[in-house]
Design a protein around this motif. Sequence first.
Motif, PDB file in Angstrom:
ATOM      1  N   SER A  97       0.939  -1.253   0.014  1.00  0.00           N
ATOM      2  CA  SER A  97      -0.021  -0.194  -0.151  1.00  0.00           C
ATOM      3  C   SER A  97       0.980   1.357   0.000  1.00  0.00           C
ATOM      4  N   GLN A  98       1.984   1.001   0.326  1.00  0.00           N
ATOM      5  CA  GLN A  98       2.927   2.241   0.405  1.00  0.00           C
ATOM      6  C   GLN A  98       3.635   2.528  -0.769  1.00  0.00           C
ATOM      7  N   GLY A  99       3.570   1.721  -1.615  1.00  0.00           N
ATOM      8  CA  GLY A  99       4.361   1.502  -3.040  1.00  0.00           C
ATOM      9  C   GLY A  99       5.705   0.758  -2.952  1.00  0.00           C
ATOM     10  N   LYS A 100       5.874  -0.004  -2.020  1.00  0.00           N
ATOM     11  CA  LYS A 100       7.193  -0.760  -1.937  1.00  0.00           C
ATOM     12  C   LYS A 100       7.007  -2.070  -2.330  1.00  0.00           C
ATOM     13  N   TYR A 101       8.039  -2.568  -3.069  1.00  0.00           N
ATOM     14  CA  TYR A 101       7.977  -3.683  -3.530  1.00  0.00           C
ATOM     15  C   TYR A 101       7.871  -4.852  -2.371  1.00  0.00           C
ATOM     16  N   GLY A 102       6.923  -5.872  -2.533  1.00  0.00           N
ATOM     17  CA  GLY A 102       6.593  -6.929  -1.499  1.00  0.00           C
ATOM     18  C   GLY A 102       7.099  -8.083  -2.226  1.00  0.00           C
ATOM     19  N   LYS A 103       6.602  -9.179  -1.861  1.00  0.00           N
ATOM     20  CA  LYS A 103       6.883 -10.462  -2.564  1.00  0.00           C
ATOM     21  C   LYS A 103       6.572 -10.721  -3.932  1.00  0.00           C
ATOM     22  N   MET A 104       7.197 -11.745  -4.239  1.00  0.00           N
ATOM     23  CA  MET A 104       7.050 -12.071  -5.660  1.00  0.00           C
ATOM     24  C   MET A 104       5.986 -12.975  -5.811  1.00  0.00           C
ATOM     25  N   THR A 105       5.074 -12.906  -6.794  1.00  0.00           N
ATOM     26  CA  THR A 105       3.959 -13.729  -7.140  1.00  0.00           C
ATOM     27  C   THR A 105       4.198 -14.586  -8.134  1.00  0.00           C
ATOM     28  N   TYR A 106       4.124 -16.023  -7.943  1.00  0.00           N
ATOM     29  CA  TYR A 106       4.351 -17.040  -8.935  1.00  0.00           C
ATOM     30  C   TYR A 106       3.153 -17.502  -9.391  1.00  0.00           C
ATOM     31  N   MET A 107       2.846 -17.476 -10.682  1.00  0.00           N
ATOM     32  CA  MET A 107       1.583 -18.159 -11.220  1.00  0.00           C
ATOM     33  C   MET A 107       2.306 -19.339 -12.284  1.00  0.00           C
ATOM     34  N   VAL A 108       1.798 -20.521 -11.908  1.00  0.00           N
ATOM     35  CA  VAL A 108       2.396 -21.607 -12.707  1.00  0.00           C
ATOM     36  C   VAL A 108       1.146 -22.041 -13.635  1.00  0.00           C
ATOM     37  N   ASN A 109       1.887 -22.345 -14.942  1.00  0.00           N
ATOM     38  CA  ASN A 109       0.823 -22.891 -15.879  1.00  0.00           C
ATOM     39  C   ASN A 109       1.144 -24.403 -16.130  1.00  0.00           C
ATOM     40  N   PRO A 110       0.447 -25.362 -16.126  1.00  0.00           N
ATOM     41  CA  PRO A 110       0.671 -26.694 -16.400  1.00  0.00           C
ATOM     42  C   PRO A 110       0.833 -26.809 -17.996  1.00  0.00           C
ATOM     43  N   LYS A 111       0.283 -25.869 -18.879  1.00  0.00           N
ATOM     44  CA  LYS A 111       0.482 -25.770 -20.308  1.00  0.00           C
ATOM     45  C   LYS A 111       1.121 -24.522 -20.651  1.00  0.00           C
ATOM     46  N   PRO A 112       2.021 -24.361 -21.537  1.00  0.00           N
ATOM     47  CA  PRO A 112       2.737 -23.134 -21.752  1.00  0.00           C
ATOM     48  C   PRO A 112       1.639 -22.073 -22.062  1.00  0.00           C
ATOM     49  N   ASP A 113       1.900 -20.746 -21.583  1.00  0.00           N
ATOM     50  CA  ASP A 113       0.933 -19.613 -22.141  1.00  0.00           C
ATOM     51  C   ASP A 113       1.793 -18.799 -22.829  1.00  0.00           C
ATOM     52  N   LYS A 114       1.680 -18.583 -24.060  1.00  0.00           N
ATOM     53  CA  LYS A 114       2.772 -17.788 -24.795  1.00  0.00           C
ATOM     54  C   LYS A 114       2.224 -16.544 -25.106  1.00  0.00           C
ATOM     55  N   THR A 115       0.848 -16.096 -24.612  1.00  0.00           N
ATOM     56  CA  THR A 115       0.213 -14.830 -25.155  1.00  0.00           C
ATOM     57  C   THR A 115       0.914 -13.496 -24.655  1.00  0.00           C
ATOM     58  N   TYR A 116       1.650 -13.804 -23.560  1.00  0.00           N
ATOM     59  CA  TYR A 116       2.273 -12.431 -23.086  1.00  0.00           C
ATOM     60  C   TYR A 116       3.553 -12.452 -23.606  1.00  0.00           C
ATOM     61  N   LEU A 117       4.267 -13.227 -24.558  1.00  0.00           N
ATOM     62  CA  LEU A 117       5.740 -13.414 -24.676  1.00  0.00           C
ATOM     63  C   LEU A 117       5.988 -12.410 -26.124  1.00  0.00           C
ATOM     64  N   ASN A 118       6.846 -11.949 -25.922  1.00  0.00           N
ATOM     65  CA  ASN A 118       7.246 -10.952 -27.252  1.00  0.00           C
ATOM     66  C   ASN A 118       7.980 -11.965 -28.431  1.00  0.00           C
ATOM     67  N   ASP A 119       8.353 -11.054 -29.510  1.00  0.00           N
ATOM     68  CA  ASP A 119       9.203 -11.855 -30.344  1.00  0.00           C
ATOM     69  C   ASP A 119      10.460 -12.679 -30.146  1.00  0.00           C
ATOM     70  N   GLU A 120      11.250 -12.227 -29.058  1.00  0.00           N
ATOM     71  CA  GLU A 120      12.404 -12.877 -28.700  1.00  0.00           C
ATOM     72  C   GLU A 120      12.082 -13.926 -27.841  1.00  0.00           C
ATOM     73  N   ASN A 121      10.843 -14.346 -27.389  1.00  0.00           N
ATOM     74  CA  ASN A 121      10.346 -15.451 -26.665  1.00  0.00           C
ATOM     75  C   ASN A 121      10.621 -14.989 -25.183  1.00  0.00           C
ATOM     76  N   LYS A 122      10.774 -13.975 -24.870  1.00  0.00           N
ATOM     77  CA  LYS A 122      10.778 -13.513 -23.364  1.00  0.00           C
ATOM     78  C   LYS A 122       9.542 -12.838 -22.810  1.00  0.00           C
ATOM     79  N   ALA A 123       9.629 -12.997 -21.549  1.00  0.00           N
ATOM     80  CA  ALA A 123       8.489 -12.612 -20.744  1.00  0.00           C
ATOM     81  C   ALA A 123       8.407 -11.009 -21.257  1.00  0.00           C
ATOM     82  N   ILE A 124       7.124 -10.283 -21.303  1.00  0.00           N
ATOM     83  CA  ILE A 124       7.181  -8.920 -21.283  1.00  0.00           C
ATOM     84  C   ILE A 124       6.965  -8.149 -20.033  1.00  0.00           C
TER      85      ILE A 124
END
Length: 109
Positions: free
Chosen positions: A82-109
């Motif tokens: 709430s104060q704008g400071k970075y907190g913990k990392m959130t991990y979202m795991v997909n049992p199937k690859p979700d490539k909808t958020y990848l750019n041309d170099e196959n890296k997460a945007i």
Amino acid sequence: MPKYKMLNNEPHVLMPVNHFRDKDLSLKAIGLLSIVLSLPEDWDYSVKDLVTLSSDGYDSVSTALRELEAAGYLTRKRVRDSQGKYGKMTYMVNPKPDKTYLNDENKAI
């Protein structure tokens, strides 16, 4: 063809087989994703805690996580409090690859 037989009745985990058959993943990434998929959702998903689950070190686990991100199996996002400071990392795991958020170099945007 050789056959095998299970010699015990230890607890089992059901999981999709997509990542086991993904030839673009290293065995290390496949193994780490299998471990992550077998853990409860409320488990503390940090690199430090994932390192405690195998003989691999911090750098090895970090490399596997980046590989899983690049392949679309994992999305990590650092949340701000709430104060704008970075907190913990959130991990979202997909049992199937979700490539909808990848750019041309196959890296997460």
